[in-house]
Design a protein around this motif. Structure first.
Motif, mmCIF file in Angstrom:
data_model
loop_
_atom_site.group_PDB
_atom_site.id
_atom_site.type_symbol
_atom_site.label_atom_id
_atom_site.label_comp_id
_atom_site.label_asym_id
_atom_site.label_seq_id
_atom_site.Cartn_x
_atom_site.Cartn_y
_atom_site.Cartn_z
ATOM 1 N N GLY A 35 32.024 -43.127 42.028
ATOM 2 C CA GLY A 35 33.372 -43.282 41.499
ATOM 3 C C GLY A 35 33.958 -41.946 41.121
ATOM 4 N N ALA A 49 39.041 -44.045 41.574
ATOM 5 C CA ALA A 49 38.657 -44.703 42.828
ATOM 6 C C ALA A 49 37.136 -44.798 42.889
ATOM 7 C CB ALA A 49 39.185 -43.929 44.035
ATOM 8 N N THR A 58 35.970 -49.973 49.094
ATOM 9 C CA THR A 58 36.679 -48.982 48.281
ATOM 10 C C THR A 58 37.542 -49.693 47.239
ATOM 11 O OG1 THR A 58 38.513 -48.900 49.870
ATOM 12 C CG2 THR A 58 36.769 -47.251 50.117
ATOM 13 N N TYR A 59 37.751 -49.034 46.132
ATOM 14 C CA TYR A 59 38.610 -49.539 45.057
ATOM 15 C C TYR A 59 39.479 -48.395 44.572
ATOM 16 C CZ TYR A 59 35.070 -53.226 44.887
ATOM 17 O OH TYR A 59 34.206 -54.233 45.210
ATOM 18 N N TYR A 60 40.699 -48.715 44.185
ATOM 19 C CA TYR A 60 41.635 -47.716 43.680
ATOM 20 C C TYR A 60 42.331 -48.217 42.425
ATOM 21 C CZ TYR A 60 41.173 -45.492 48.252
ATOM 22 O OH TYR A 60 40.684 -44.873 49.374
ATOM 23 N N ARG A 65 46.880 -45.699 44.149
ATOM 24 C CA ARG A 65 46.810 -46.412 45.433
ATOM 25 C C ARG A 65 47.989 -46.019 46.314
ATOM 26 N NH1 ARG A 65 46.346 -51.131 43.567
ATOM 27 N NH2 ARG A 65 44.076 -51.236 43.638
ATOM 28 N N THR A 69 42.928 -41.095 48.743
ATOM 29 C CA THR A 69 41.987 -41.762 49.639
ATOM 30 C C THR A 69 40.579 -41.276 49.338
ATOM 31 O OG1 THR A 69 43.668 -41.901 51.381
ATOM 32 C CG2 THR A 69 41.372 -42.229 52.032
ATOM 33 N N ILE A 70 39.665 -42.208 49.097
ATOM 34 C CA ILE A 70 38.266 -41.879 48.871
ATOM 35 C C ILE A 70 37.503 -42.159 50.159
ATOM 36 C CG2 ILE A 70 37.672 -44.177 47.957
ATOM 37 C CD1 ILE A 70 35.796 -42.754 45.961
ATOM 38 N N LEU A 81 37.740 -37.031 47.761
ATOM 39 C CA LEU A 81 38.932 -37.668 47.224
ATOM 40 C C LEU A 81 40.128 -36.853 47.714
ATOM 41 C CD1 LEU A 81 39.975 -39.978 45.381
ATOM 42 C CD2 LEU A 81 40.118 -38.276 43.548
#
Length: 121
Positions: A35, A49, A58-60, A65, A69-70, A81
């Motif tokens: 993370g 993220a 993936t989570y933002y 968002r 972008t991860i 990132l």
């Protein structure tokens, strides 16, 4: 034990871009999700993220968002990132961490030293 080292921070004008890197080592780092969090002076650490090492999940945070972008690098021991359309409110120390992939900081067992991102308006 997992070691994490962040790099790529710096000073950028609003609207610009930066790419942060998080290099992981130690065993077994691939059993953890990674993370990114950030913390501005006087505020709590904030989730940005998270990603699984397979890259499939993936989570933002809502605040990033569509701009951030991860991703997992090809060498597969680095998480990136990519930060685009940066705003002054993105200014903070950015940390990467190894843990469950939750947005909660307490769900992460290992942390890097942090890298400063400053966005000038």
């Amino acid at each position: 034990q997992v070691q994490l080292v962040e790099s790529g921070g710096g000073l950028v004008q609003a609207g610009g871009s930066l790419r942060l890197s998080c290099a992981a080592s130690g065993r077994p780092f691939r059993t953890y999700a990674v993370g990114w969090f950030r913390q501005a002076p006087g505020t709590e650490r904030e989730f940005v993220a998270a990603i699984s090492w397979s890259g499939g999940t993936t989570y933002y945070a809502d605040s990033v968002r569509g701009r951030f972008t991860i991703s997992v690098g090809n060498a597969n021991n680095t998480v990136y990132l990519q930060m685009n359309s940066l705003k002054a409110e993105d200014t903070a120390v950015y940390y990467c961490a190894a843990g469950t992939g939750s947005p909660r900081p307490y769900a992460y067992d290992f942390w890097g030293q942090g890298t400063q991102v400053t966005v000038s308006s």
